[in-house]
Design a protein around this motif. Structure first.
Motif, short mmCIF file in Angstrom:
data_model
loop_
_atom_site.label_atom_id
_atom_site.label_comp_id
_atom_site.label_asym_id
_atom_site.label_seq_id
_atom_site.Cartn_x
_atom_site.Cartn_y
_atom_site.Cartn_z
N ALA A 8 -3.18 19.70 67.92
CA ALA A 8 -3.55 20.91 66.90
C ALA A 8 -2.42 21.67 66.97
O ALA A 8 -1.47 21.82 67.86
CB ALA A 8 -4.67 21.55 67.55
N PRO A 9 -2.19 22.41 65.64
CA PRO A 9 -1.02 23.23 65.53
C PRO A 9 -1.10 24.54 66.16
O PRO A 9 -2.15 25.13 66.48
CB PRO A 9 -1.02 23.51 64.06
N ILE A 10 0.00 25.11 66.73
CA ILE A 10 0.01 26.60 67.07
C ILE A 10 0.90 27.43 65.98
O ILE A 10 1.90 27.02 65.84
CB ILE A 10 0.80 26.48 68.61
N ARG A 11 0.24 28.40 65.66
CA ARG A 11 0.77 29.38 64.78
C ARG A 11 1.19 30.74 65.17
O ARG A 11 0.65 31.00 66.31
CB ARG A 11 -0.32 29.48 63.55
N ASN A 43 3.05 35.22 61.54
CA ASN A 43 3.13 35.06 60.04
C ASN A 43 2.35 33.78 59.63
O ASN A 43 2.51 33.56 58.29
CB ASN A 43 4.61 34.80 59.63
N GLY A 44 1.70 33.07 60.59
CA GLY A 44 0.66 32.17 60.11
C GLY A 44 1.55 31.03 60.02
O GLY A 44 0.99 29.69 59.96
N ARG A 45 2.80 30.72 60.05
CA ARG A 45 3.53 29.61 60.08
C ARG A 45 3.54 28.50 61.33
O ARG A 45 3.06 29.10 62.43
CB ARG A 45 5.17 29.67 59.99
N VAL A 46 3.26 27.26 61.13
CA VAL A 46 3.16 26.46 62.17
C VAL A 46 4.50 26.50 62.94
O VAL A 46 5.51 25.82 62.32
CB VAL A 46 2.67 25.04 61.79
N GLU A 91 -9.44 24.62 70.11
CA GLU A 91 -9.71 25.98 70.62
C GLU A 91 -8.62 26.48 71.40
O GLU A 91 -8.01 27.64 71.43
CB GLU A 91 -10.94 25.92 71.39
N THR A 92 -7.87 25.61 72.24
CA THR A 92 -6.82 26.05 72.95
C THR A 92 -5.50 26.27 72.20
O THR A 92 -4.93 27.49 72.36
CB THR A 92 -6.38 24.84 74.08
N ALA A 93 -5.36 25.54 71.08
CA ALA A 93 -4.09 25.97 70.26
C ALA A 93 -4.65 27.38 69.54
O ALA A 93 -3.75 28.04 69.16
CB ALA A 93 -4.12 24.66 69.17
N ASN A 94 -5.97 27.34 69.09
CA ASN A 94 -6.06 28.91 68.49
C ASN A 94 -5.93 29.85 69.33
O ASN A 94 -5.61 30.94 69.05
CB ASN A 94 -7.53 28.72 67.88
N SER A 95 -6.20 29.76 70.41
CA SER A 95 -6.05 30.76 71.72
C SER A 95 -4.60 31.21 71.93
O SER A 95 -4.11 32.40 72.11
CB SER A 95 -6.78 30.25 72.98
N ILE A 96 -3.75 29.96 71.92
CA ILE A 96 -2.50 30.49 72.01
C ILE A 96 -1.71 31.21 70.83
O ILE A 96 -1.01 32.10 70.95
CB ILE A 96 -1.61 28.86 72.27
N LEU A 110 -0.05 34.73 70.11
CA LEU A 110 1.27 35.00 69.61
C LEU A 110 1.05 35.89 68.08
O LEU A 110 2.09 36.04 67.61
CB LEU A 110 1.77 33.43 68.90
N GLY A 111 0.03 36.40 68.13
CA GLY A 111 -0.32 37.43 67.01
C GLY A 111 -0.61 36.77 65.61
O GLY A 111 -0.88 37.44 64.67
N CYS A 112 -1.14 35.55 65.70
CA CYS A 112 -1.97 34.93 64.59
C CYS A 112 -3.35 35.22 64.58
O CYS A 112 -4.11 34.91 65.40
CB CYS A 112 -1.44 33.52 64.51
#
Length: 67
Positions: A19-22, A25-28, A56-61, A65-67
């Motif tokens: 899963a992506p981490i953003r 600014n929303g960029r991957v 869930e883990t990627a979204n938490s990270i 990071l401010g996303c």
């Protein structure tokens, strides 16, 4: 879907879910993944459990990071 699956595409007998981490600014900027043998990382387990945990883990990270 918010996640990707590598179904033995890179290595026979190995399956991965990522899963992506953003950033803010929303960029991957990165991704996180789990990998394991296809006997343990089954498609059924991905559908019912692992994809949710990876996302869930990627979204938490990403949130950290401010996303």
């Amino acid at each position: 879907n918010g996640y990707a699956i590598d179904d033995e595409e890179n290595e026979a007998g190995i399956r991965c879910v990522a899963a992506p981490i953003r950033t803010g600014n929303g960029r991957v900027e990165a991704a996180m993944s789990i990998s394991g043998p296809t006997t343990r990382i089954t498609m059924e387990r991905i559908a019912t459990e692992l994809r949710w945990l990876v996302c869930e883990t990627a979204n938490s990270i990403s949130a950290q990071l401010g996303c």
